[in-house]
Design a protein around this motif. Structure first.
Motif, short mmCIF file in Angstrom:
data_model
loop_
_atom_site.label_atom_id
_atom_site.label_comp_id
_atom_site.label_asym_id
_atom_site.label_seq_id
_atom_site.Cartn_x
_atom_site.Cartn_y
_atom_site.Cartn_z
N SER A 31 -14.42 -72.31 -14.12
CA SER A 31 -14.74 -74.13 -13.45
C SER A 31 -16.10 -73.65 -12.57
O SER A 31 -16.80 -73.10 -12.13
CB SER A 31 -13.87 -74.79 -12.94
N LYS A 32 -16.87 -75.40 -12.56
CA LYS A 32 -17.83 -75.34 -11.77
C LYS A 32 -17.23 -76.36 -10.35
O LYS A 32 -17.04 -77.54 -10.93
CB LYS A 32 -18.98 -75.17 -12.23
N TYR A 33 -17.73 -76.47 -9.54
CA TYR A 33 -16.81 -77.75 -8.57
C TYR A 33 -18.48 -78.37 -7.57
O TYR A 33 -19.35 -77.37 -6.97
CB TYR A 33 -16.32 -77.41 -7.38
N TYR A 34 -18.79 -79.10 -7.31
CA TYR A 34 -19.98 -80.02 -7.12
C TYR A 34 -19.25 -80.55 -5.90
O TYR A 34 -19.17 -81.70 -5.98
CB TYR A 34 -20.66 -80.58 -7.71
N SER A 318 -15.45 -81.57 -10.84
CA SER A 318 -15.89 -80.74 -11.18
C SER A 318 -15.33 -80.92 -12.50
O SER A 318 -15.54 -81.98 -13.44
CB SER A 318 -14.18 -80.14 -11.21
N GLU A 689 -23.24 -74.94 -19.09
CA GLU A 689 -22.55 -73.90 -19.37
C GLU A 689 -23.48 -72.53 -18.38
O GLU A 689 -24.25 -72.55 -18.99
CB GLU A 689 -21.56 -72.89 -20.36
#
Length: 966
Positions: A31-34, A318, A689
């Motif tokens: 996952s990636k959180y901004y 997210s 990704e």
């Protein structure tokens, strides 16, 4: 018998398939959180959607957010109000709604988004509304839903009508081209032409807040409520769905639910993050704060075209990579430390990390991890030996029973265990300082003895068909070990470069297809028994590369070979014809994540692999979809002129036939003046990704021969471009090595004024005029030729005169130089004479001093008398010395009649004072002057004092400086 074998084999395949089908993810998806600082916006994110080009748009408290895969940009509504919803129609028009306003964003002539409000077109009596929460498109209508009215516009952005519900709506939902309206006072209705009609059984939802309605099979609806669970429609009415999770869903409070492309249901909640439910209503995945995501409140959900799930939080955004066959088992599931080894035994999975050994039941979704008691510290290996779980630990060898580690032998640095083929009741252990022997007993594994004859650290070992044990050392080479028959000691043979290996570094031995292969620093090798040497393994080198450097390798039960090298990670999938098919691209997602201390791959079952990672382990399910062929495009975001104050040419968007597009129309090719011939391009690719690994290459047609090398640069600038037509090309390559559709931009640099057609016409006219001028110039030239020749002769005469004058000046210069040379010679003679006087008088004075000393010591009167006569002669000689006259002649020649001038100006000076003045002029020391004047140093000082008096000098004036300047 033959049929029995086939049935057994078929049953085994069926069992393997069944086990794999039931295998659950062992960790959390990537996952990636901004954060709000990343996207520079407000905390709340109410709606997420995506354009056909792949750009992500978010309705945010501070306006509309746009994400191109790398950068965020924000656009504000006309009144600067909160943005509650965003909808993109088939033409790319971006509709937004907010507090007291709604409309759309459309690019202007420079491609910059401008907000056009449609609320201004409402009747005056309807303009005072509060929030606009939803926007839907139905047939040719665009529907804006507020808590007071439902406003309907046509495709020409003209207000058509409004529907005024009897009660204020609680929520709105679009399902199968029908607009459903939830009202607490009545229940669930559907929007008709001019009013709302209660659906069949819709009163069931009276006083219930509906948050989402999803269509499912057989024309059924799945209806989610805020805190009363989920219901499914049927011919009998509405029944509860996912009863097993009812309490969880009520506590979680559902904000939104969406149907994923794989048929699962994603539910965003107020208190419990996001949950993924399967078709049966079971929770397959639950992400919450500290467990996969950073915020427990999920206001909005969206699945993008690449299969990623986006979450709009109460504070942040997210992106969950649900489409990958990887999950990460790390500290977010209570597994701390770096991964080293793992073991699946029945339904219990053991994780060995540098912090200890952990275990869990993988068949229970709610199963938590437990630390094996007494296992804290560095775990190197975990093995199943004779049904017993054995752990190799920094502190020794341990047996794992009932969640507790029991020490078998305190042999420091237990690397691994190897069951012996020729001695099946014995097990060989490799440790920091060699080998040890263990025996299988009814009470478990027991330490027997340390084996003699070998003391090398033994971490990687395999046994061949002949019973030899091959041990590879990280930087020493390969050892073939043979156990003695009494199992007390071993003998070994060493293999290095002289045995055919490319080097002694990074060699490992693995078992593949029941034979041993050796991976080295440069390719794969095998042992040739006949020559007793190592030779290249052509087959595996053809698959992995002649110069591959494999760090870890493992074969699963059905023959798939998973590997990790210094350059790539991949799998060789076993085919029915016993060949391999190589897959690597999907594994690029693991770059920089794996353990770089002791890399390890662990095959749990067929197609189920764990990669030891820097943080815990990464689970790879080889049965899940591995396709990474996502269609994506590079985008040119901004074109600027770097030499102009008004530098923006284009923001990358165009309007053609009332549609928004990123492809440049042929009729919109800008012409740029030559003074602005420096242009700057910014570009990106909306592929999230591994976004930091996306690379770009570009090419300016008509300037460069082809595309540049791949790089991470997202800008390119060109300066001093010549006039002409240019086309800029850019394309992207994602982490999976897939190349995007290229983006292009064509522009024209106009020529400078002096290279325009008008200028060339002027040049032609001037050329004709110049020809006439040249014709008359030749005639004028011949007329003037005689005058020029005459003038040249006069110049030649003047030159000769000038040379004569120069010769006379040169002669004068040489004379002066000769005089200067003569003066130099005289000056040298004067100095020589002076030094001669100094030396002579010094010597005479010394002799005189010695004679006076003899007189004082001698008592003989005759001797004293004779010596006095000699002293008298000496004084007389010094007094009558004619050296001074010789000296004064030379001195005046050198110093410009100094003595004469001094005597004329100061006639009362004595000869002795004249001499003193001359010696001061020569800058002699007091001692040297004393020798010349035949007086003491004290006498010189007195003489200097008297001279100052006669020269009438002030106290502040220096005598030496006065004499030198005179």
């Amino acid at each position: 018998m033959h049929k029995l074998i086939i049935l057994t084999f078929s049953f085994s395949l069926l069992l393997i398939y069944k086990l794999n089908a039931q295998f659950k993810p062992l960790g959390l998806p990537f996952s990636k959180y901004y954060s709000s600082q990343d996207y520079v916006g407000g905390i709340q994110n109410w709606k997420i959607t995506q354009s056909s080009e792949g750009l992500i748009y978010v309705a945010n408290n501070f306006g509309l957010l746009e994400f191109d895969g790398t950068h965020w940009e924000r656009y504000t509504l006309e009144r600067g109000t909160k943005c509650r919803y965003v909808f993109i129609n088939a033409d790319g028009k971006i509709y937004v709604s907010g507090q007291g306003d709604f409309g759309y964003f459309i690019p202007n002539q420079n491609g910059i988004f401008e907000f056009i409000s449609l609320a201004n077109k409402l009747p005056a009596s309807k303009r005072n509304f509060d929030e606009t929460w939803r926007i839907y498109e139905r047939n040719d209508e665009v529907i804006f839903c507020t808590f007071e009215d439902i406003f309907i516009f046509n495709q020409k952005d003209e207000f058509v009508k409004n529907i005024d519900p009897e009660y204020d709506p609680e929520s709105f939902h679009m399902v199968n081209h029908e607009v459903y309206v939830n009202q607490l006072e009545t229940g669930l209705s559907v929007m008709g032409e001019d009013s709302l009609q209660l659906i069949n059984g819709g009163e069931f939802f009276k006083n219930k807040t509906i948050t989402s309605i999803l269509p499912i099979a057989n024309d059924q609806l799945l209806i989610c409520t805020y805190n009363e669970g989920i219901y499914i429609s049927s011919s009998q009415g509405f029944t509860e769905w996912s009863q097993q999770n009812k309490s969880f869903l009520q506590k979680a409070a559902i904000n939104q639910a969406i149907r994923l492309n794989n048929g699962n249901i994603a539910i965003g909640t107020q208190n419990e993050g996001v949950a993924i439910l399967n078709a049966k209503g079971d929770i397959d995945l639950h992400l919450n704060k500290g467990k996969g995501i950073e915020n427990r409140t999920v206001l909005s959900l969206f699945e993008d075209i690449q299969g990623n799930l986006w979450l709009g939080h109460n504070n942040g955004i997210s992106m969950i990579e649900l489409n990958l066959p990887f999950t990460h088992a790390n500290e977010q599931i209570e597994l701390p430390g770096t991964g080293y080894d793992a073991l699946l035994k029945n339904d219990t999975l053991y994780y060995g990390t540098n912090n200890g050994l952990y275990y869990k039941d993988i068949q229970r979704t709610d199963s938590r991890l437990y630390l094996v008691e007494n296992s804290i510290g560095q775990v190197y290996s975990i093995s199943n030996i004779g049904g017993e779980t054995i752990m190799g630990h920094h502190n020794g060898a341990y047996s794992i029973r009932n969640g507790k580690a029991h020490l078998i032998a305190p042999i420091a640095g237990t690397w691994t265990f190897l069951e012996l083929k020729n001695f099946p009741e014995y097990v060989l252990q490799g440790n920091y300082k060699g080998l040890a022997l263990f025996k299988k007993t009814s009470k478990g594994l027991r330490f027997v003895r340390k084996l003699k004859g070998f003391n090398e650290s033994s971490r990687v070992m395999q046994q061949d068909q002949d019973g030899y044990i091959w041990m590879t050392h990280g930087y020493k080479g390969v050892y073939r070990i043979n156990l003695d028959d009494d199992l007390h000691s071993v003998t070994f043979k060493y293999y290095g470069i002289e045995s055919g290996l490319p080097s002694t570094l990074l060699i490992n031995v693995w078992r593949v297809n029941n034979r041993l292969i050796f991976t080295t620093e440069h390719g794969v090798y095998q042992y040739d028994k006949k020559s007793d040497r190592f030779i290249e393994d052509d087959y595996f080198n053809s698959l992995l590369g002649d110069d591959s450097q494999i760090m870890s390798l493992s074969e699963d039960p059905i023959g798939n070979v998973f590997y990790a090298s210094m350059t790539d990670i991949g799998v060789l999938e076993k085919q029915s014809n016993r060949t391999y098919e190589k897959h690597t691209d999907i594994f690029n997602r693991l770059n920089l994540l794996l353990n770089d201390d002791l890399q390890n791959l662990i095959t749990l079952e067929a197609n189920q692999v764990l990669f030891a990672a820097k943080e815990g382990f990464i689970h790879f399910n080889n049965q899940l979809q591995k396709s990474v062929n996502h269609n994506f495009s590079a985008l040119i975001n901004k074109i600027q002129l770097t030499t102009s104050n008004d530098s923006l040419i284009l923001k990358g968007r165009y309007i053609k036939d009332q549609k928004i597009q990123f492809t440049q129309p042929k009729e919109e090719i800008p012409e740029i003046s030559f003074k602005n011939n420096a242009i700057h391009f910014s570009f990106s690719a909306p592929f999230v990704e591994g976004q930091n690994n996306t690379q770009y290459q570009y090419w300016l047609e008509n300037l460069e021969e082809g595309y540049s090398e791949w790089s991470n640069r997202m800008v390119k600038e060109y300066t001093n471009l010549k006039e002409g037509k240019y086309t800029f090309h850019v394309q992207a390559k994602n982490i999976y090595n897939q190349i995007s559709n290229p983006a292009t931009f064509t522009f024209i640099i106009s020529p400078p004024w002096y290279r325009t057609k008008v200028a060339y016409t002027i040049y032609f006219g001037l050329s004709i005029a110049l020809l006439f001028v040249i014709f008359y110039a030749f005639e004028f030239h011949y007329k003037k030729k005689t005058e020029v020749l005459t003038e040249e002769k006069e110049k030649e005469i003047n030159r000769i005169d000038s040379e004569l004058k120069s010769s006379e000046q040169e002669i004068e210069r040489l004379k002066n130089e000769k005089l200067k040379a003569k003066i130099e010679i005289q000056n040298k003679e004067l100095a020589t004479s002076t030094m001669h006087l100094i030396n002579k008088n010094g010597f005479i004075s010394h002799v005189k001093t010695n004679l006076n000393a003899i007189i004082k010591r001698s008592k003989n009167q005759e001797v004293q008398h004779e010596i006095n006569k000699i002293i008298h002669n000496i004084d007389k000689n010094i007094a009558s010395d004619n050296d001074w006259e010789h000296f004064s002649i030379h001195f005046d020649q050198v110093h410009g009649d100094f003595i004469k001038r001094l005597k004329d100006n100061y006639p009362n000076l004595s000869p002795q004072e004249m001499k003193l003045s001359a010696y001061l002029r020569m800058n002699l020391s007091t001692k040297e002057i004393a020798h010349l004047l035949n007086i003491s140093v004290r006498g010189v000082e007195i003489a200097r004092y008297r001279l100052r008096k006669k020269l009438i000098l002030e106290r502040a004036e220096n005598l030496q400086e006065f004499i030198l300047k005179y």
